[in-house]
Design an enzyme around this catalytic site. Structure first.
Site, short mmCIF file in Angstrom:
data_model
loop_
_atom_site.label_atom_id
_atom_site.label_comp_id
_atom_site.label_asym_id
_atom_site.label_seq_id
_atom_site.Cartn_x
_atom_site.Cartn_y
_atom_site.Cartn_z
N SER A 107 0.83 -1.21 0.00
CA SER A 107 0.00 0.00 0.00
C SER A 107 0.86 1.25 0.00
O SER A 107 0.36 2.34 -0.27
CB SER A 107 -0.85 0.06 1.27
OG SER A 107 -1.62 -1.09 1.39
N HIS A 128 -1.63 -3.10 -6.90
CA HIS A 128 -2.29 -2.74 -5.63
C HIS A 128 -3.79 -2.99 -5.74
O HIS A 128 -4.52 -2.17 -6.30
CB HIS A 128 -1.97 -1.26 -5.34
CG HIS A 128 -2.46 -0.77 -4.01
ND1 HIS A 128 -2.68 0.56 -3.75
CD2 HIS A 128 -2.76 -1.43 -2.86
CE1 HIS A 128 -3.10 0.69 -2.51
NE2 HIS A 128 -3.16 -0.49 -1.94
N GLU A 140 -4.50 -0.59 -8.79
CA GLU A 140 -3.56 0.50 -9.04
C GLU A 140 -2.25 -0.15 -9.48
O GLU A 140 -1.65 -0.93 -8.73
CB GLU A 140 -3.39 1.29 -7.72
CG GLU A 140 -2.87 2.68 -7.89
CD GLU A 140 -2.77 3.43 -6.54
OE1 GLU A 140 -2.71 2.80 -5.47
OE2 GLU A 140 -2.72 4.66 -6.59
N ASN A 178 -3.61 6.20 -1.71
CA ASN A 178 -3.37 6.60 -0.32
C ASN A 178 -2.86 8.03 -0.17
O ASN A 178 -2.99 8.62 0.89
CB ASN A 178 -2.43 5.60 0.35
CG ASN A 178 -3.19 4.34 0.69
OD1 ASN A 178 -4.31 4.39 1.18
ND2 ASN A 178 -2.60 3.18 0.42
N1 LIG Z 1 -5.67 -4.73 4.32
C1 LIG Z 1 -5.94 -3.90 3.33
O1 LIG Z 1 -7.02 -3.28 3.28
C2 LIG Z 1 -4.95 -3.73 2.20
C3 LIG Z 1 -5.38 -3.09 1.03
C4 LIG Z 1 -4.49 -2.98 -0.04
C5 LIG Z 1 -3.18 -3.45 0.10
N2 LIG Z 1 -2.80 -4.05 1.26
C6 LIG Z 1 -1.43 -4.57 1.34
O2 LIG Z 1 -1.48 -5.97 1.21
C7 LIG Z 1 -0.41 -6.57 1.97
C8 LIG Z 1 -1.00 -7.55 2.96
O3 LIG Z 1 -1.93 -6.87 3.78
P1 LIG Z 1 -2.90 -7.66 4.78
O4 LIG Z 1 -3.77 -6.64 5.40
O5 LIG Z 1 -3.48 -8.84 4.08
O6 LIG Z 1 -1.79 -8.16 5.85
P2 LIG Z 1 -1.91 -9.27 6.98
O7 LIG Z 1 -0.84 -8.94 7.94
O8 LIG Z 1 -3.33 -9.44 7.43
O9 LIG Z 1 -1.55 -10.64 6.21
C9 LIG Z 1 -0.25 -10.87 5.75
C10 LIG Z 1 -0.05 -12.36 5.53
O10 LIG Z 1 1.30 -12.51 5.09
C11 LIG Z 1 1.82 -13.64 5.74
N3 LIG Z 1 3.29 -13.53 5.77
C12 LIG Z 1 4.07 -12.84 6.62
N4 LIG Z 1 5.37 -13.04 6.32
C13 LIG Z 1 5.39 -13.87 5.25
C14 LIG Z 1 6.44 -14.46 4.48
N5 LIG Z 1 7.72 -14.23 4.76
N6 LIG Z 1 6.11 -15.28 3.47
C15 LIG Z 1 4.82 -15.52 3.19
N7 LIG Z 1 3.78 -14.99 3.87
C16 LIG Z 1 4.07 -14.19 4.89
C17 LIG Z 1 1.19 -13.62 7.13
O11 LIG Z 1 1.26 -14.89 7.74
C18 LIG Z 1 -0.24 -13.21 6.78
O12 LIG Z 1 -1.06 -14.32 6.47
C19 LIG Z 1 0.35 -5.41 2.60
O13 LIG Z 1 1.43 -5.06 1.79
C20 LIG Z 1 -0.69 -4.29 2.63
O14 LIG Z 1 -0.11 -3.00 2.61
C21 LIG Z 1 -3.65 -4.21 2.32
#
Ligand SMILES: NC(=O)c1ccc[n+]([C@@H]2O[C@H](COP(=O)([O-])OP(=O)(O)OC[C@H]3O[C@@H](n4cnc5c(N)ncnc54)[C@H](O)[C@@H]3O)[C@@H](O)[C@H]2O)c1
Length: 285
Positions: A107, A128, A140, A178
């Site tokens: 993000s 994204h 995005e 963002n």
């Molecule tokens: N939550 C949102 O609304 C949103 C929206 C757009 C983008 N994002 C982006 O998406 C990404 C994930 O966000 P999220 O909210 O799902 O995060 P989260 O923390 O809920 O989930 C992340 C997942 O990644 C796994 N993980 C951690 N280290 C790892 C590794 N080394 N190898 C493989 N898997 C691993 C974790 O176990 C977990 O299941 C981030 O970069 C975030 O910025 C999130």
């Protein structure tokens, strides 16, 4: 986000390897995908056969090297932490085929910086997706400083094949989504902090006055106040402009562990679920 991304790729015919660090996380991810597919079946958006076919295209892995060894595209969606992403991209560069495109769902972290952790920065790009992925149409597409034209075109086409709408943007802090959303959320928090109006009033003005589907304070609770703070810090550090400075109230709430829905309390109380809006005790009049 990772399960949502796997869901849409598999739904539109791609063979997906879903990778996480533990089998527990993978099981939770597949359970979420199954629940979301069931909802689509009950709404008659897909058939029961489509659901089974989608699930059959997803294979789970806890070992990164085995999961990416024969892939054409990787979409990384691990926890938003710069050191973690740089480590993962170093590993991906080592284990994924040389011509594999390495995309990230970050993000806020610089695509150029992530690309620099690999020997193929021309093949590193931001993809994204928005939350919830199976519902939201926007992707995005963020071009890093070194991302090639060919890779950008491939990712735009891949997004279209998922029936999403790709929008190409350049790699500057916050990208577009963002850079615009977070200052609005921060301004809503500043408005509360300054006592201009209460939680419900601020959200109602933005919902009914601007036709936003939810108010900015509710949205902040859904995104996670820690996530909002960390993106504002990226904008503040990246542009060096005080207009992005996070509101002290947001900083205090994150320090106190009030992170929104995921912790049970933010501007609203979420201990009873996410259906009813109940203002948190700290903000009750
Ligand atoms: N939550 C949102 O609304 C949103 C929206 C757009 C983008 N994002 C982006 O998406 C990404 C994930 O966000 P999220 O909210 O799902 O995060 P989260 O923390 O809920 O989930 C992340 C997942 O990644 C796994 N993980 C951690 N280290 C790892 C590794 N080394 N190898 C493989 N898997 C691993 C974790 O176990 C977990 O299941 C981030 O970069 C975030 O910025 C999130």
């Amino acid at each position: 986000m990772g399960n949502g991304i796997a869901h849409v790729f598999a739904q539109f015919g791609f063979e997906v390897n879903l990778i996480d660090i533990s089998q527990d996380s993978l099981d939770r991810g597949v359970a979420t995908i199954t629940k979301n597919l069931d909802r689509m079946v009950s709404k008659e958006k897909i058939t029961a056969e489509d659901k089974e076919a989608t699930l059959s295209r997803i294979t789970t892995f806890t070992d990164l090297a085995s999961g990416v060894k024969d892939r054409e595209l990787v979409v990384e969606a691990a926890t938003e932490n710069v050191d973690l992403k740089l480590k993962i991209f170093g590993d991906l560069d080592q284990f994924a085929p040389a011509d594999c495109i390495l995309a990230t769902n970050t993000s806020s972290i610089s695509i150029t910086k992530i690309g620099a952790a690999t020997k193929r920065p021309d093949k590193v790009i931001g993809m994204h997706f928005m939350n919830p992925v199976p519902v939201m149409k926007l992707v995005e597409i963020i071009r890093g400083y070194a991302t090639s034209e060919e890779v950008t075109k491939t990712i735009i086409e891949a997004s279209k094949s998922l029936k999403r709408v790709p929008v190409e943007v350049n790699d500057y802090p916050g990208f577009v989504a963002n850079k615009i959303l977070m200052p609005m959320i921060n301004e809503a928090i500043i408005t509360l902090y300054e006592g201009v109006a209460g939680v419900e009033e601020i959200d109602t003005v933005m919902k009914l006055g601007m036709a936003h589907p939810m108010g900015p304070l509710q949205l902040a609770d859904f995104i996670g106040l820690d996530v909002c703070l960390s993106i504002l810090n990226v904008l503040h550090d990246g542009f060096g402009n005080p207009k992005y400075a996070p509101c002290p109230l947001l900083v205090n709430m994150v320090t106190a562990g009030k992170l929104g829905v995921k912790s049970g309390e933010g501007f609203y109380s979420w201990n009873h679920g996410t259906k009813d809006l109940i203002v948190a005790d700290n903000f009750k009049k």
